[in-house]
Design a protein around this motif. Structure first.
Motif, PDB file in Angstrom:
ATOM      1  N   LEU A  73       3.613   9.690   7.453  1.00 32.08           N
ATOM      2  CA  LEU A  73       3.220   8.680   8.428  1.00 32.08           C
ATOM      3  C   LEU A  73       4.478   7.965   8.897  1.00 32.08           C
ATOM      4  O   LEU A  73       5.218   7.406   8.088  1.00 32.08           O
ATOM      5  N   PHE A  74       4.720   8.013  10.205  1.00 36.94           N
ATOM      6  CA  PHE A  74       5.859   7.352  10.824  1.00 36.94           C
ATOM      7  C   PHE A  74       5.364   6.226  11.716  1.00 36.94           C
ATOM      8  O   PHE A  74       4.274   6.328  12.299  1.00 36.94           O
ATOM      9  N   ASP A  75       6.170   5.185  11.879  1.00 31.00           N
ATOM     10  CA  ASP A  75       5.795   4.143  12.829  1.00 31.00           C
ATOM     11  C   ASP A  75       6.277   4.544  14.221  1.00 31.00           C
ATOM     12  O   ASP A  75       6.881   5.607  14.410  1.00 31.00           O
ATOM     13  N   GLU A  76       6.017   3.672  15.194  1.00 31.89           N
ATOM     14  CA  GLU A  76       6.353   3.992  16.584  1.00 31.89           C
ATOM     15  C   GLU A  76       7.853   4.101  16.824  1.00 31.89           C
ATOM     16  O   GLU A  76       8.292   4.658  17.833  1.00 31.89           O
ATOM     17  N   ASP A  77       8.669   3.597  15.892  1.00 29.72           N
ATOM     18  CA  ASP A  77      10.127   3.694  16.012  1.00 29.72           C
ATOM     19  C   ASP A  77      10.697   4.876  15.235  1.00 29.72           C
ATOM     20  O   ASP A  77      11.914   5.026  15.128  1.00 29.72           O
ATOM     21  N   GLY A  78       9.819   5.704  14.665  1.00 29.57           N
ATOM     22  CA  GLY A  78      10.257   6.884  13.935  1.00 29.57           C
ATOM     23  C   GLY A  78      10.631   6.629  12.492  1.00 29.57           C
ATOM     24  O   GLY A  78      11.176   7.508  11.832  1.00 29.57           O
ATOM     25  N   LEU A  81       6.964   5.653   6.953  1.00 30.86           N
ATOM     26  CA  LEU A  81       6.231   4.614   6.237  1.00 30.86           C
ATOM     27  C   LEU A  81       5.638   5.121   4.930  1.00 30.86           C
ATOM     28  O   LEU A  81       5.636   4.416   3.926  1.00 30.86           O
ATOM     29  N   HIS A  82       5.100   6.333   4.961  1.00 26.64           N
ATOM     30  CA  HIS A  82       4.458   6.910   3.784  1.00 26.64           C
ATOM     31  C   HIS A  82       4.699   8.415   3.772  1.00 26.64           C
ATOM     32  O   HIS A  82       4.766   9.055   4.817  1.00 26.64           O
ATOM     33  N   ALA A  83       4.801   8.954   2.562  1.00 27.59           N
ATOM     34  CA  ALA A  83       4.908  10.404   2.379  1.00 27.59           C
ATOM     35  C   ALA A  83       3.965  10.798   1.252  1.00 27.59           C
ATOM     36  O   ALA A  83       3.935  10.140   0.211  1.00 27.59           O
ATOM     37  N   TRP A  84       3.183  11.824   1.499  1.00 27.02           N
ATOM     38  CA  TRP A  84       2.267  12.354   0.483  1.00 27.02           C
ATOM     39  C   TRP A  84       2.627  13.819   0.267  1.00 27.02           C
ATOM     40  O   TRP A  84       2.390  14.655   1.138  1.00 27.02           O
ATOM     41  N   TYR A  85       3.204  14.127  -0.890  1.00 28.01           N
ATOM     42  CA  TYR A  85       3.599  15.489  -1.209  1.00 28.01           C
ATOM     43  C   TYR A  85       2.509  16.151  -2.047  1.00 28.01           C
ATOM     44  O   TYR A  85       1.922  15.517  -2.910  1.00 28.01           O
ATOM     45  N   GLY A  86       2.257  17.426  -1.762  1.00 25.85           N
ATOM     46  CA  GLY A  86       1.264  18.162  -2.525  1.00 25.85           C
ATOM     47  C   GLY A  86      -0.154  17.668  -2.284  1.00 25.85           C
ATOM     48  O   GLY A  86      -1.022  17.831  -3.127  1.00 25.85           O
ATOM     49  N   ILE A  87      -0.398  17.095  -1.127  1.00 27.05           N
ATOM     50  CA  ILE A  87      -1.716  16.524  -0.811  1.00 27.05           C
ATOM     51  C   ILE A  87      -2.681  17.617  -0.362  1.00 27.05           C
ATOM     52  O   ILE A  87      -2.296  18.557   0.325  1.00 27.05           O
ATOM     53  N   SER A  88      -3.926  17.482  -0.749  1.00 31.69           N
ATOM     54  CA  SER A  88      -4.936  18.455  -0.314  1.00 31.69           C
ATOM     55  C   SER A  88      -5.426  18.059   1.077  1.00 31.69           C
ATOM     56  O   SER A  88      -5.401  16.888   1.444  1.00 31.69           O
ATOM     57  N   PRO A  89      -5.874  19.032   1.852  1.00 33.63           N
ATOM     58  CA  PRO A  89      -6.373  18.714   3.193  1.00 33.63           C
ATOM     59  C   PRO A  89      -7.496  17.676   3.180  1.00 33.63           C
ATOM     60  O   PRO A  89      -7.549  16.813   4.049  1.00 33.63           O
ATOM     61  N   LYS A  90      -8.374  17.732   2.181  1.00 30.93           N
ATOM     62  CA  LYS A  90      -9.495  16.789   2.160  1.00 30.93           C
ATOM     63  C   LYS A  90      -9.053  15.357   1.872  1.00 30.93           C
ATOM     64  O   LYS A  90      -9.753  14.413   2.207  1.00 30.93           O
ATOM     65  N   ASP A  91      -7.890  15.190   1.262  1.00 31.51           N
ATOM     66  CA  ASP A  91      -7.389  13.849   0.938  1.00 31.51           C
ATOM     67  C   ASP A  91      -6.494  13.256   2.013  1.00 31.51           C
ATOM     68  O   ASP A  91      -6.183  12.064   1.982  1.00 31.51           O
ATOM     69  N   THR A  92      -6.042  14.064   2.952  1.00 32.66           N
ATOM     70  CA  THR A  92      -5.051  13.600   3.930  1.00 32.66           C
ATOM     71  C   THR A  92      -5.590  12.431   4.764  1.00 32.66           C
ATOM     72  O   THR A  92      -4.960  11.382   4.853  1.00 32.66           O
ATOM     73  N   VAL A  93      -6.720  12.606   5.395  1.00 31.05           N
ATOM     74  CA  VAL A  93      -7.249  11.553   6.270  1.00 31.05           C
ATOM     75  C   VAL A  93      -7.613  10.281   5.494  1.00 31.05           C
ATOM     76  O   VAL A  93      -7.222   9.188   5.907  1.00 31.05           O
ATOM     77  N   ARG A  95      -6.334   9.079   2.796  1.00 32.66           N
ATOM     78  CA  ARG A  95      -5.090   8.376   2.402  1.00 32.66           C
ATOM     79  C   ARG A  95      -4.376   7.798   3.607  1.00 32.66           C
ATOM     80  O   ARG A  95      -3.813   6.704   3.536  1.00 32.66           O
ATOM     81  N   LEU A  96      -4.398   8.503   4.703  1.00 36.69           N
ATOM     82  CA  LEU A  96      -3.796   8.006   5.933  1.00 36.69           C
ATOM     83  C   LEU A  96      -4.513   6.736   6.397  1.00 36.69           C
ATOM     84  O   LEU A  96      -3.878   5.731   6.709  1.00 36.69           O
ATOM     85  N   LEU A  97      -5.835   6.776   6.420  1.00 31.96           N
ATOM     86  CA  LEU A  97      -6.605   5.609   6.841  1.00 31.96           C
ATOM     87  C   LEU A  97      -6.395   4.416   5.899  1.00 31.96           C
ATOM     88  O   LEU A  97      -6.278   3.271   6.345  1.00 31.96           O
ATOM     89  N   ALA A  98      -6.289   4.683   4.605  1.00 34.54           N
ATOM     90  CA  ALA A  98      -6.025   3.610   3.648  1.00 34.54           C
ATOM     91  C   ALA A  98      -4.660   2.970   3.905  1.00 34.54           C
ATOM     92  O   ALA A  98      -4.512   1.758   3.848  1.00 34.54           O
ATOM     93  N   ALA A  99      -3.674   3.793   4.220  1.00 28.68           N
ATOM     94  CA  ALA A  99      -2.328   3.285   4.495  1.00 28.68           C
ATOM     95  C   ALA A  99      -2.299   2.457   5.778  1.00 28.68           C
ATOM     96  O   ALA A  99      -1.532   1.502   5.891  1.00 28.68           O
ATOM     97  N   LEU A 100      -3.140   2.820   6.729  1.00 23.47           N
ATOM     98  CA  LEU A 100      -3.191   2.095   8.003  1.00 23.47           C
ATOM     99  C   LEU A 100      -3.943   0.770   7.871  1.00 23.47           C
ATOM    100  O   LEU A 100      -3.808  -0.110   8.716  1.00 23.47           O
ATOM    101  N   GLY A 101      -4.758   0.646   6.818  1.00 25.86           N
ATOM    102  CA  GLY A 101      -5.482  -0.599   6.573  1.00 25.86           C
ATOM    103  C   GLY A 101      -6.760  -0.749   7.295  1.00 25.86           C
ATOM    104  O   GLY A 101      -7.230  -0.320   8.209  1.00 25.86           O
TER     105      GLY A 101
END
Length: 101
Positions: A73-78, A81-93, A95-101
């Motif tokens: 996850l990058f902000d608008e300036d590149g 913000l967050h990196a998830w290594y070894g993440i499963s496809p079902k967990d991606t969204v 975790r992304l939504l949780a990080a976005l708040g």
């Protein structure tokens, strides 16, 4: 990811996929799975290596180099913000939504 694009768009998130596959292979994959976001080819693994996702892995007892499925996850300036290594496809969204708040 495809099924969450409307939700992500409301949060101003742009989705891009990247893999070591050739552009033609990616095009077929995108058409087969009806992906409405760009897929970028990293056939020389330069980006994967820079992000630490081109690594040795063992699949069915065979060890080889390949992509460690990851999400970033990058902000608008590149800025990263967050990196998830070894993440499963079902967990991606989720975790992304949780990080976005």
């Amino acid at each position: 990811m495809r099924d969450a694009l409307d939700t992500l768009a409301k949060k101003n998130v742009k989705v891009v996929g990247i893999s070591p596959d050739a552009p033609g292979t990616q095009k077929k994959f995108a058409e087969k799975h009806d992906l409405p976001f760009p897929l970028l080819s990293d056939d020389d693994h330069e980006v994967a290596e820079a992000f630490g996702v081109w690594a040795e892995k063992t699949v069915r007892g065979k060890t080889s180099l390949g992509i460690v499925r990851s999400a970033f996850l990058f902000d608008e300036d590149g800025r990263l913000l967050h990196a998830w290594y070894g993440i499963s496809p079902k967990d991606t969204v989720p975790r992304l939504l949780a990080a976005l708040g």
